[in-house]
Write an enzyme that holds these catalytic residues in place. Structure first.
Site, PDB file in Angstrom:
ATOM      1  N   TRP A  48       8.371  39.487 -27.010  1.00 16.84           N
ATOM      2  CA  TRP A  48       7.519  38.383 -26.552  1.00 16.84           C
ATOM      3  C   TRP A  48       7.893  37.108 -27.303  1.00 16.84           C
ATOM      4  O   TRP A  48       7.903  36.015 -26.733  1.00 16.84           O
ATOM      5  CB  TRP A  48       6.038  38.721 -26.791  1.00 16.84           C
ATOM      6  CG  TRP A  48       5.106  37.595 -26.427  1.00 16.84           C
ATOM      7  CD1 TRP A  48       4.555  37.349 -25.208  1.00 16.84           C
ATOM      8  CD2 TRP A  48       4.636  36.536 -27.286  1.00 16.84           C
ATOM      9  NE1 TRP A  48       3.779  36.221 -25.247  1.00 16.84           N
ATOM     10  CE2 TRP A  48       3.816  35.698 -26.515  1.00 16.84           C
ATOM     11  CE3 TRP A  48       4.840  36.227 -28.638  1.00 16.84           C
ATOM     12  CZ2 TRP A  48       3.183  34.576 -27.038  1.00 16.84           C
ATOM     13  CZ3 TRP A  48       4.225  35.100 -29.159  1.00 16.84           C
ATOM     14  CH2 TRP A  48       3.400  34.294 -28.362  1.00 16.84           C
ATOM     15  N   HIS A  49       8.217  37.258 -28.609  1.00 18.76           N
ATOM     16  CA  HIS A  49       8.521  36.079 -29.410  1.00 18.76           C
ATOM     17  C   HIS A  49       9.829  35.420 -28.982  1.00 18.76           C
ATOM     18  O   HIS A  49       9.978  34.204 -29.107  1.00 18.76           O
ATOM     19  CB  HIS A  49       8.614  36.444 -30.902  1.00 18.76           C
ATOM     20  CG  HIS A  49       7.271  36.507 -31.555  1.00 18.76           C
ATOM     21  ND1 HIS A  49       6.473  37.618 -31.503  1.00 18.76           N
ATOM     22  CD2 HIS A  49       6.569  35.579 -32.253  1.00 18.76           C
ATOM     23  CE1 HIS A  49       5.344  37.365 -32.155  1.00 18.76           C
ATOM     24  NE2 HIS A  49       5.377  36.141 -32.610  1.00 18.76           N
ATOM     25  N   GLY A  50      10.757  36.189 -28.521  1.00 19.28           N
ATOM     26  CA  GLY A  50      12.012  35.576 -28.120  1.00 19.28           C
ATOM     27  C   GLY A  50      12.898  36.579 -27.424  1.00 19.28           C
ATOM     28  O   GLY A  50      12.937  37.755 -27.792  1.00 19.28           O
TER      29      GLY A  50
ATOM     30  N   PHE B 244       8.620  29.984 -27.756  1.00 21.29           N
ATOM     31  CA  PHE B 244       8.141  31.296 -27.326  1.00 21.29           C
ATOM     32  C   PHE B 244       7.242  31.150 -26.113  1.00 21.29           C
ATOM     33  O   PHE B 244       6.746  32.060 -25.576  1.00 21.29           O
ATOM     34  CB  PHE B 244       7.393  32.000 -28.463  1.00 21.29           C
ATOM     35  CG  PHE B 244       8.210  32.038 -29.748  1.00 21.29           C
ATOM     36  CD1 PHE B 244       9.571  32.258 -29.690  1.00 21.29           C
ATOM     37  CD2 PHE B 244       7.616  31.834 -30.968  1.00 21.29           C
ATOM     38  CE1 PHE B 244      10.325  32.272 -30.848  1.00 21.29           C
ATOM     39  CE2 PHE B 244       8.368  31.855 -32.139  1.00 21.29           C
ATOM     40  CZ  PHE B 244       9.718  32.069 -32.071  1.00 21.29           C
TER      41      PHE B 244
END
Lengths: 463, 80
Positions: free
Chosen positions: A322-324, A463
């Site tokens: 999800w963050h990257g 993000f």
């Protein structure tokens, strides 16, 4: 448009006046705030307004039908599928195409796939999660569905939290749309303190740590000595904390001045004495979202130790993704999940450390895992690791004094007792409204004066 | 409470204008760096241009710039 800029200052000053003029007219106020939020987002890239509108329509229609008898499951699957599909295309298409391209190259079937590049719309991960929260909360019966699409549109697009959170739950925000809380002297004081602390964290601590040490070190990791690389990693731990918690502070403060309250998003995370506690203190809105909408539905704490460990690792790996959309983020999430699983095993066997030792170990683990997170690519992460473990400890160029000062300030921003903040709020709450405005204006001016020319984007925008 | 919020908002606007008057030609620079605001872009630029002409006509110093230089030399940030 980002918070610490003159353009946002002017935009917010206008919105504040309009919000005041809309007092007592909820429908007009709602329309004004949606218009302002779409303008805020459109200044960045007008093409993606349709995307945010589409996400809103999916959530609103999903909410309308998800409680109908016999439709719950298919509507839930369809809505979440569409929302995650949108996120998948805009955020992860490039990642999968590049991974496929790399795989094909490694077996001698190189293909040019640059044609498939998709632009990442800022904040998409945040507003898609909010849309999911709305549909799921309605399906669970936690909130009633909204007949008025404007309610859902405001919930999803509300500009203070639109591009980098906090991720606001539908059940928390929607009731406030009906009855915004007028900013009392105490609320204004809280907003002033949060905005000023947030600006200082971002414009002074995070930006200068980045410019003076973190960015140049990570740009040329092979040319650094070991000490500089270690200090740069430590500096990044405080940079990302000040950057992201600063954004959250400003967002919460701005929302308070408009009559809305968001939950706290950070609670002194580097004081945590375990990884579990760290995730209860860091990006709280995401951690609780992942716990409620992913970890528990996947099985949560039910079942044997092995099963729980697998669920933890899967959940945190997805949180990393999800963050990257890059392998270092996946690795970061996986290692956090593995750490949580090991920690759980220790706890189950009654192994306990004294709090200062546990805090130090947790901090060291978290800081080390920021390495792949900041590196962004496997090559840079490995080069940094090589320098940190094999480079000379003698510095070729001494680390500048302001960096050490900023590290101490960053540490203080995390560790100072919360009662200090409460006392500042109490002092400002006793000022007349004009005194509160003067405090805010002078504080903003001081932060602008201390900062560099130009504005570095917030880390979590990507993000 | 509404009266207090009105005072708060008006005071913020006053300080915003004061900051602009005492901060050199930053507003104009910023206006031309700003993303295109579409249909209102020309009107906003004309307004800011007019305001800036008035401000520079008053012959005020860039007090903000001087304060900023002083702060940066104290903190060492100026060498960044």
């Amino acid at each position: 448009m980002v918070f610490p800029t003159l353009e946002f200052l002017l935009f917010f000053a206008v919105v504040l006046v309009l919000n005041l003029l809309c007092d007592g007219r909820p429908a007009t106020r709602k329309a004004m705030l949606i218009g302002a939020s779409y303008f805020f987002y459109g200044v960045w890239d007008v093409r993606f307004l349709a995307l945010m509108g589409g996400v809103t329509v999916v959530a609103w229609v999903g909410g309308l039908f998800v409680t109908r008898p016999g439709l719950r499951r298919p509507v839930l699957i369809l809505s979440i599928g569409l929302l995650l599909g949108t996120l998948g295309i805009f955020k992860y298409a490039n990642f999968f195409i590049l991974s496929l391209s790399g795989l094909l190259s490694s077996i001698g079937l190189a293909r040019d796939m640059t044609w498939a590049g998709v632009i990442l719309p800022v904040g998409i991960s945040f507003y898609v999660f909010q849309a999911i929260s709305y549909v799921v909360d309605v399906a669970r019966g936690d909130i009633a569905h909204r007949k008025n699409p404007a309610d859902v549109a405001l919930y999803i697009s509300f500009f203070p939290q639109l591009v980098a959170g906090p991720i606001v739950r539908a059940a928390d925000f929607l009731p406030q749309i009906d009855a915004p809380q007028p900013p009392t002297a105490a609320i204004r004081a809280e907003a002033v303190v949060l905005i000023l602390i947030g600006l200082f964290k971002k414009m002074v601590v995070a930006n200068y740590l980045g410019v003076l040490l973190v960015d140049p070190t990570f740009a040329f990791p092979a040319e650094q000595d070991a000490l500089t690389a270690w200090v740069a990693l430590l500096a990044y731990a405080f940079q990302i904390f000040c950057d992201f918690s600063g954004y959250s502070d400003i967002a919460i403060g701005i929302a308070l001045l408009l009559g809305y309250r968001f939950q706290r998003n950070f609670n002194q995370p580097y004081r945590a004495a375990s990884l579990r506690e760290f995730w209860q203190r860091w990006h709280i809105s995401l951690s609780s979202f992942i716990r409620d909408y992913l970890y528990i539905p996947l099985g949560g704490n039910r079942g044997g130790a092995g099963r729980v460990a697998v669920v933890l690792i899967v959940t945190m790996t997805l949180a990393g993704l999800w963050h990257g959309a890059a392998w270092p983020f996946v690795m970061w999430g996986f290692l956090h999940g593995a750490g949580l699983a090991v920690e759980r095993l220790f706890r189950a066997r009654g192994l306990r450390l004294v709090r200062p030792v546990a805090t130090l170990l947790t901090f060291a683990f978290v800081v080390l895992l920021w390495l792949p997170f900041r590196a962004g690519s496997t090559d840079v992460a490995l080069q940094m690791l090589t320098t940190m473990t094999g480079g000379s400890l003698a510095t070729s160029a001494p680390i500048a004094l302001p960096v050490w000062v900023l590290l101490v300030i960053g540490f203080a921003m995390n560790h100072l007792p919360l009662s200090l903040r409460s006392r500042s709020i109490d002092a400002i709450a006793n000022l007349p409204a004009i005194g509160q405005a003067a405090t805010l204006a002078l504080g903003v001016l001081l932060n602008f004066a201390l900062s560099q020319e130009g504005t570095a984007p917030f880390i979590y925008f990507q993000f | 409470m509404r009266k207090q919020m009105t005072s708060f908002t008006l005071a913020l606007w006053f300080f915003l204008l004061a900051a602009w008057v005492l901060s050199g030609d930053r507003l104009l620079n910023w206006a031309y760096e700003m993303p295109d605001l579409g249909p209102v872009d020309d009107a906003v630029l004309a307004l800011l241009d007019g305001a800036e002409t008035l401000r520079s006509g008053a012959g005020l110093h860039d007090y903000f710039g001087e304060f900023r230089t002083l702060l940066h030399s104290w903190t060492g940030f100026g060498r960044s």
